[in-house]
Design a protein around this motif. Structure first.
Motif, PDB file in Angstrom:
ATOM      1  N   GLY A  76       0.693  -1.465  -0.333  1.00 34.91           N
ATOM      2  CA  GLY A  76      -0.402  -0.023  -0.435  1.00 34.91           C
ATOM      3  C   GLY A  76       0.768   1.506   0.136  1.00 34.91           C
ATOM      4  O   GLY A  76       0.694   1.862   0.540  1.00 34.91           O
ATOM      5  N   LYS A  77       2.067   1.506  -0.600  1.00 37.29           N
ATOM      6  CA  LYS A  77       3.049   2.710  -0.410  1.00 37.29           C
ATOM      7  C   LYS A  77       2.258   3.276  -1.272  1.00 37.29           C
ATOM      8  O   LYS A  77       2.309   4.545  -0.867  1.00 37.29           O
ATOM      9  CB  LYS A  77       4.783   1.919  -0.435  1.00 37.29           C
ATOM     10  N   LEU A  81       1.701   6.804  -0.141  1.00 38.79           N
ATOM     11  CA  LEU A  81       1.954   7.991  -1.048  1.00 38.79           C
ATOM     12  C   LEU A  81       1.309   9.380  -1.950  1.00 38.79           C
ATOM     13  O   LEU A  81       1.220  10.553  -1.287  1.00 38.79           O
ATOM     14  CB  LEU A  81       2.701   7.431  -2.191  1.00 38.79           C
ATOM     15  N   ASN A  82       0.167   8.632  -2.356  1.00 39.12           N
ATOM     16  CA  ASN A  82      -0.829   9.493  -2.678  1.00 39.12           C
ATOM     17  C   ASN A  82      -1.437  10.247  -2.163  1.00 39.12           C
ATOM     18  O   ASN A  82      -2.330  11.169  -2.900  1.00 39.12           O
ATOM     19  CB  ASN A  82      -1.311   8.616  -4.464  1.00 39.12           C
ATOM     20  N   LYS A  83      -2.143   9.491  -1.036  1.00 38.39           N
ATOM     21  CA  LYS A  83      -3.314  10.411  -0.101  1.00 38.39           C
ATOM     22  C   LYS A  83      -2.464  11.571   0.439  1.00 38.39           C
ATOM     23  O   LYS A  83      -2.760  12.358   0.669  1.00 38.39           O
ATOM     24  CB  LYS A  83      -3.700   9.414   0.431  1.00 38.39           C
ATOM     25  N   LEU A  84      -1.322  11.453   1.075  1.00 42.65           N
ATOM     26  CA  LEU A  84      -0.346  11.734   1.404  1.00 42.65           C
ATOM     27  C   LEU A  84       0.491  13.771   0.815  1.00 42.65           C
ATOM     28  O   LEU A  84       0.386  13.680   0.965  1.00 42.65           O
ATOM     29  CB  LEU A  84       1.154  11.445   2.089  1.00 42.65           C
ATOM     30  N   ALA A 268      -1.057   3.197  12.979  1.00 42.38           N
ATOM     31  CA  ALA A 268      -1.722   1.792  12.183  1.00 42.38           C
ATOM     32  C   ALA A 268      -3.259   3.041  10.909  1.00 42.38           C
ATOM     33  O   ALA A 268      -3.227   4.010  11.951  1.00 42.38           O
ATOM     34  CB  ALA A 268      -2.753   1.205  12.921  1.00 42.38           C
ATOM     35  N   ILE A 269      -2.570   2.387   9.963  1.00 39.16           N
ATOM     36  CA  ILE A 269      -3.332   3.803   9.056  1.00 39.16           C
ATOM     37  C   ILE A 269      -4.421   2.879   7.927  1.00 39.16           C
ATOM     38  O   ILE A 269      -3.568   1.023   7.786  1.00 39.16           O
ATOM     39  CB  ILE A 269      -2.582   4.610   8.448  1.00 39.16           C
ATOM     40  N   SER A 270      -4.918   3.366   7.907  1.00 42.28           N
ATOM     41  CA  SER A 270      -5.949   2.935   6.101  1.00 42.28           C
ATOM     42  C   SER A 270      -5.855   3.535   5.689  1.00 42.28           C
ATOM     43  O   SER A 270      -6.689   4.867   5.095  1.00 42.28           O
ATOM     44  CB  SER A 270      -7.244   2.033   6.487  1.00 42.28           C
ATOM     45  N   ALA A 271      -4.823   3.887   4.251  1.00 40.09           N
ATOM     46  CA  ALA A 271      -4.417   4.791   3.177  1.00 40.09           C
ATOM     47  C   ALA A 271      -5.914   5.082   2.251  1.00 40.09           C
ATOM     48  O   ALA A 271      -6.101   6.125   1.544  1.00 40.09           O
ATOM     49  CB  ALA A 271      -3.710   4.762   2.217  1.00 40.09           C
ATOM     50  N   GLU A 272      -6.553   3.768   2.206  1.00 41.01           N
ATOM     51  CA  GLU A 272      -7.790   3.782   0.965  1.00 41.01           C
ATOM     52  C   GLU A 272      -8.613   5.059   2.337  1.00 41.01           C
ATOM     53  O   GLU A 272      -9.367   5.479   1.409  1.00 41.01           O
ATOM     54  CB  GLU A 272      -8.346   2.548   0.785  1.00 41.01           C
ATOM     55  N   ASN A 273      -9.227   4.744   3.182  1.00 39.81           N
ATOM     56  CA  ASN A 273     -10.736   5.533   4.139  1.00 39.81           C
ATOM     57  C   ASN A 273      -9.943   6.339   5.087  1.00 39.81           C
ATOM     58  O   ASN A 273     -10.290   6.938   5.111  1.00 39.81           O
ATOM     59  CB  ASN A 273     -11.071   4.336   4.532  1.00 39.81           C
ATOM     60  N   ASN A 274      -8.174   6.808   4.191  1.00 42.17           N
ATOM     61  CA  ASN A 274      -8.018   8.097   5.733  1.00 42.17           C
ATOM     62  C   ASN A 274      -7.726   8.398   6.987  1.00 42.17           C
ATOM     63  O   ASN A 274      -7.879   8.759   7.812  1.00 42.17           O
ATOM     64  CB  ASN A 274      -8.352   9.661   4.616  1.00 42.17           C
ATOM     65  N   TYR A 275      -7.144   6.502   7.335  1.00 43.70           N
ATOM     66  CA  TYR A 275      -8.005   6.575   8.417  1.00 43.70           C
ATOM     67  C   TYR A 275      -5.841   6.875   9.800  1.00 43.70           C
ATOM     68  O   TYR A 275      -5.144   6.145   8.909  1.00 43.70           O
ATOM     69  CB  TYR A 275      -8.193   5.008   8.609  1.00 43.70           C
ATOM     70  N   HIS A 276      -6.519   7.692  10.296  1.00 42.92           N
ATOM     71  CA  HIS A 276      -5.005   8.050  10.878  1.00 42.92           C
ATOM     72  C   HIS A 276      -3.590   9.220   9.606  1.00 42.92           C
ATOM     73  O   HIS A 276      -2.910   8.894  10.273  1.00 42.92           O
ATOM     74  CB  HIS A 276      -4.164   6.675  11.124  1.00 42.92           C
ATOM     75  N   LEU A 277      -3.936   9.194   8.705  1.00 44.26           N
ATOM     76  CA  LEU A 277      -3.444   9.630   7.714  1.00 44.26           C
ATOM     77  C   LEU A 277      -2.332  10.989   7.971  1.00 44.26           C
ATOM     78  O   LEU A 277      -1.534  11.381   7.837  1.00 44.26           O
ATOM     79  CB  LEU A 277      -4.474  10.080   6.397  1.00 44.26           C
ATOM     80  N   GLU A 278      -4.079  12.220   9.122  1.00 39.34           N
ATOM     81  CA  GLU A 278      -3.338  13.317   9.341  1.00 39.34           C
ATOM     82  C   GLU A 278      -2.002  13.207  11.164  1.00 39.34           C
ATOM     83  O   GLU A 278      -1.093  13.519  10.445  1.00 39.34           O
ATOM     84  CB  GLU A 278      -4.669  13.840   9.742  1.00 39.34           C
ATOM     85  N   GLU A 279      -3.026  11.704  11.415  1.00 35.25           N
ATOM     86  CA  GLU A 279      -1.831  11.438  12.723  1.00 35.25           C
ATOM     87  C   GLU A 279      -0.261  11.097  11.957  1.00 35.25           C
ATOM     88  O   GLU A 279       0.624  11.529  12.664  1.00 35.25           O
ATOM     89  CB  GLU A 279      -2.240  10.367  13.546  1.00 35.25           C
TER      90      GLU A 279
END
Length: 365
Positions: A76-77, A81-84, A268-279
């Motif tokens: 899921g790298k 990357l695309n989400k960040l 722990a994240i889920s890039a697909e669901n934007n989970y914990h991306l801000e953290e």
């Protein structure tokens, strides 16, 4: 021609067979020293054949810092990357999608942070399998490594760390305080200020294996044999890291907690669901040890829109060096507003340590 691979295999087999205890400590230390020397010789031979020592991808650094996404294929790298960032790394549900280094720029707390998605590494990457040497060489130019681990494959984490170790990269380790000063005579004299995981005789044996027969050694960190060998060789790269578990939405809470505990993961994240991306963005900023300082010209308002990004514990002198090569020699004094001062607009000199959010006004001759 000397077969280094065979010799290395023999020594590695010997290490596996030898149980570690006080009686075998010295022998294990010697075997590890011989192994390190052979691997260096093997790397030198590869360098002579190819005409270069690093087989890295060429990546132009930009922004205030560079972060590498390191992991096995299909963790899921690319999605991360695309989400960040504003990058457009190809994403697909099969391995080896990313075949070159894809850069992107993340903006967080007014800092611009370059994120690099490198091809997924595989077992044996350090020895060149799957273009692994190229991938691992890129890490040496990074300021931070995010070790990306699929929640369904926690066994990938020790493999990634092992491959990084084999390439001379030490993730989440500090350079030990070991000082070795070679002398012309007198043998090996050892001074230490901490308890060690290795005895003095083993230290002497390892040093002699590296052709150091006379030296003053001062040790201020609680090292083991591996740390000692790293310090003697002197070309290891120590980089902070974040252990990031991906696809956390695909497993139960209990399973996720188990994996997080096993890996001592940071997030722990889920890039697909934007989970914990801000953290994760905040964690990246913190691990890079960044702070923001806002510059102010005399008799003008401070520019609060474009801070100077520096590292924690930086002084006014460090800022002067960053701004212009002549600022230190021409420095008169500075005024500072913010958390590092006793009162607003305090007059301070070069050795003052700045804090996040400080406003700095430099006066020069």
């Amino acid at each position: 021609m000397v077969d280094y691979n065979e010799q290395i295999k023999q020594l590695e087999d010997e290490l596996k067979k030898t149980k570690y205890n006080k009686a075998t400590q010295g022998h294990i230390g010697l075997v590890k020293a011989k192994l390190a020397i052979l691997k260096d010789k093997q790397d030198s031979r590869v360098a002579q054949k190819t005409g270069k020592s690093d087989h890295g991808y060429t990546v132009r650094r930009s922004g205030n810092g560079t972060v590498i996404l390191l992991g096995f294929p299909s963790t899921g790298k690319s999605t991360l990357l695309n989400k960040l960032t504003d990058a457009n790394s190809e994403v697909a549900a099969y391995a080896f999608t990313t075949l070159s280094v894809i850069p992107g720029m993340m903006e967080h707390r007014q800092a611009k942070i370059q994120i690099l998605d490198v091809p997924g590494i595989v077992h044996g990457a350090a020895s060149g399998r799957g273009r692994g040497r190229e991938v691992l060489a890129v890490i040496r130019s990074a300021d931070l490594v995010i070790v990306v681990v699929d929640v369904n494959h926690p066994e990938h984490y020790p493999a990634i760390i092992k491959e990084a170790q084999e390439s001379g990269i030490r993730i989440n380790k500090h350079h030990p305080e070991v000082f070795i000063k070679k002398t012309s005579k007198g043998g090996i004299l050892i001074g230490k200020t901490v308890s060690l995981h290795v005895d003095d005789e083993t230290i002497r044996q390892v040093l002699r294996e590296f052709k150091v027969n006379s030296a003053d050694v001062l040790i201020r960190s609680p090292i083991n044999v591996d740390d000692l060998i790293d310090c003697i060789e002197g070309h290891k790269k120590y980089i902070p890291g974040i252990v990031c578990v991906t696809k956390s939405d695909m497993v139960s809470t209990a399973h996720l907690e188990k994996v997080m505990h096993e890996l001592k993961a940071d997030i722990a994240i889920s890039a697909e669901n934007n989970y914990h991306l801000e953290e994760l963005k905040e964690l990246i900023f913190e691990r890079l040890d960044f702070i923001r300082v806002y510059m102010k010209e005399p008799r003008k308002e401070a520019d609060m829109g474009e801070p100077l990004i520096i590292t924690r514990n930086s002084t006014i002198e460090d800022v002067c060096h960053k701004l212009h090569k002549d600022f230190v020699s021409r420095f008169k004094f500075a005024r500072v507003w913010g958390k590092s001062t006793k009162f607003p607009g305090q007059r301070l000199m070069l050795n003052h340590t700045l804090a996040d959010g400080d406003i700095l006004e430099i006066h020069i001759k």
